[in-house]
Design an enzyme around this catalytic site. Sequence first.
Site, PDB file in Angstrom:
ATOM      1  N   LYS A  64      -0.744  -4.322  -3.246  1.00  0.00           N
ATOM      2  CA  LYS A  64      -2.018  -3.776  -2.763  1.00  0.00           C
ATOM      3  C   LYS A  64      -2.144  -2.349  -3.293  1.00  0.00           C
ATOM      4  CE  LYS A  64      -5.635  -3.249   0.097  1.00  0.00           C
ATOM      5  NZ  LYS A  64      -5.891  -1.802   0.043  1.00  0.00           N
ATOM      6  N   ASP A  88      10.280   6.013  -9.965  1.00  0.00           N
ATOM      7  CA  ASP A  88       9.884   6.783 -11.147  1.00  0.00           C
ATOM      8  C   ASP A  88      10.683   8.075 -11.281  1.00  0.00           C
ATOM      9  OD1 ASP A  88       8.031   4.886 -11.863  1.00  0.00           O
ATOM     10  OD2 ASP A  88       6.350   5.887 -10.881  1.00  0.00           O
ATOM     11  N   SER A 146       0.817  -1.209   0.000  1.00  0.00           N
ATOM     12  CA  SER A 146       0.000   0.000   0.000  1.00  0.00           C
ATOM     13  C   SER A 146       0.858   1.270   0.000  1.00  0.00           C
ATOM     14  CB  SER A 146      -0.954  -0.042   1.199  1.00  0.00           C
ATOM     15  OG  SER A 146      -1.989   0.896   1.076  1.00  0.00           O
TER      16      SER A 146
END
Length: 694
Positions: free
Chosen positions: A488, A474, A463
Amino acid sequence: MSLFESVGRALSLSLLLAAPTALAIPSPGDDQRQAAMEVAESLRYGHYADVRLDDQWSTRAFQRYLDILDGQRAYLLQSDVDQFADLSMTMDDAILDGELERTYELYDLYQQRVTARLDWLIEELDQLDMSFDSDERLELDREDAPWATSEQELDTLWQKRLADAALTLSISGQEDEEVIDTLRDRYETQRHRVEQTNADDIFTILMAGVTGTIDPHTEYLSPRQSESFDIQMRLSLEGIGALLQADGEYVKVASLVPGGPAEKDGALKPADRIIAVGQEGEDMVNVVGMRLDDVVDLIRGPKGSVVNLEIVPGEAVDMTRSTVIDITRDTVKLEDQAASSEVIEVERDDGTHRIGMITVPAFYVDFDAWQAGEADYRSTTRDVAAEIEKLKAENVEGIVLDLRNNGGGALQEANSMIGLFIDRGPTVQVRDARGRISLYGDTDSGSLYDGPLAVLVNRLSASASEIFAGAIQDYGRGLIVGSNTFGKGTVQTLSDLNYGQIKLTRAKFYRISGESTQNRGVKPDVQFPSLIDPEIIGESSLDNALPWDTVSEVQYRSYGTPRQYLKELRERHRERADEHPNFHYLEERAELATRMREQHTSISLNREQRQQEADTRDEEMLALENARREALGLELLEDWTDARSSGEESGDTAQPDESEEDQPVDHAEVEEAAEILLDFSLLGPSWQYAIKNQ
């Protein structure tokens, strides 16, 4: 396995099944009818996915209901299933209109079959054959098996199951008479639980079938379950700090609460199965086949008291390999989840290098203090910022953030913590059921730390942890090392119903690159072996998990190009891993666990054969452990579980001043993450490090 552990001898059930005992199954009440209609409306108009409650859905819901009732095809016959075939086309109507009678009638028949079988088992114990000289084997997973077409076919199955149950207890050290007494008590207890079934129980199981067709995180909570959920969310549960889930007839440890008693103790691990629970000074209660919430009630207790758990390690394939552990119950406090740091020294030809390590167990915030406007409220971001300042004062050459076992928490903290390492920008995209995308990010100018960075993750990083790791990857802000994360990537909300609550998947997380974290998780730049089996733990292991997909990427700046160094970093890591006893052990153990799972599809009912197979597996595990210990100059063990119970496979007990030989296996990941980050800092001359003492 079945709902109620292995059993059976060749006594026909024909008479028992012809006239099953009536247990007066409760009828659906007005509360359940209304709640069913509200659940249906929530699924149709509130769920993230495009949910259509039609005939096609009815087929899936009917099958899911059957799987929950009798997933191992051990009680119902094909004729029983055929008798209720109409539900495969009418489950939608039943839920939409609150007409639940047929679904309750199916449960009634199922309960009659269970009761009759337990009566049969109890009678069979008087003539149980304890020779265990059969050449037969018991199939372990019948999830995809066809329904039995006759009572005799089920009798044959249960003959093997009874033999397995008795053999398991016998090998564990019980005398023949004690085995009989244990099994009799087990089946009588199970029968008593069956008799206590109420309308709430049936409705909860039915709703599990309904919501489970949509996704694994959408679920109905009865009033009793809602109370337990509220307690867990407040982190004031006085227990052991473990998230449990049903796994067939067993209760399995899904994860451990950071800072909780079980996590601190170190003896209980994710994927372990709990087969008995006992209070201090009292006899153990067998919980095989017991409802999950009943097991939770047994484990829960007042702070300071001791609970005894008989567990079978997650990596064990034989249920005779159980061990008893004791855990002192306590409450989970915010300070127990606080971030902490240490300095890892890495030796190279040019001298000693210092790498900072910050452990982040959870993304937390003291909401009460924050909402009250207190200036010094506790939060993950604030605690990590303080640790960064400490490490900068120590002149570290890079920082590793350890997010292993971090199951997530407050999204706002994941966003703000990213802001410690970037100078403003987006952090995560959230897409709702209508396709609208909200962009969240860091709005504060400047960053606290702009030096070399790595994030250490594993299968239990979930999560908010995945949002953080994905953003760092990224942005090119740092390296991700470890094993694939949980996956998740969905958002749930809790809504009140007229009776109970519904936890509903309402949105989905996406990285700034446009990729979802759902199902696939975050893939590390440098991969470590994992002892956590992805077939057992992780989003991809859950039924009907929502798929991975993408949305459009957003505009964001690049902070670096770590990918251009990955080939060299991986080669250097490989050279060290080949020579590091702990890393070699991790790789070999992971391969062995996979091989065992693939090969171990049945179990022998012959004592000598069973013992031989178990001994062979134990010898392999012991050989791996002792090879590691011999390479490190440690004392050899006589049983592989000794290392596990002493915490030598856990990083929880590792201290910064321990020698390499004394450090447990998981600490090898910490050391190697530091090595990789040092390599990265030396390979990347384009980095402009601004590590200043303050």
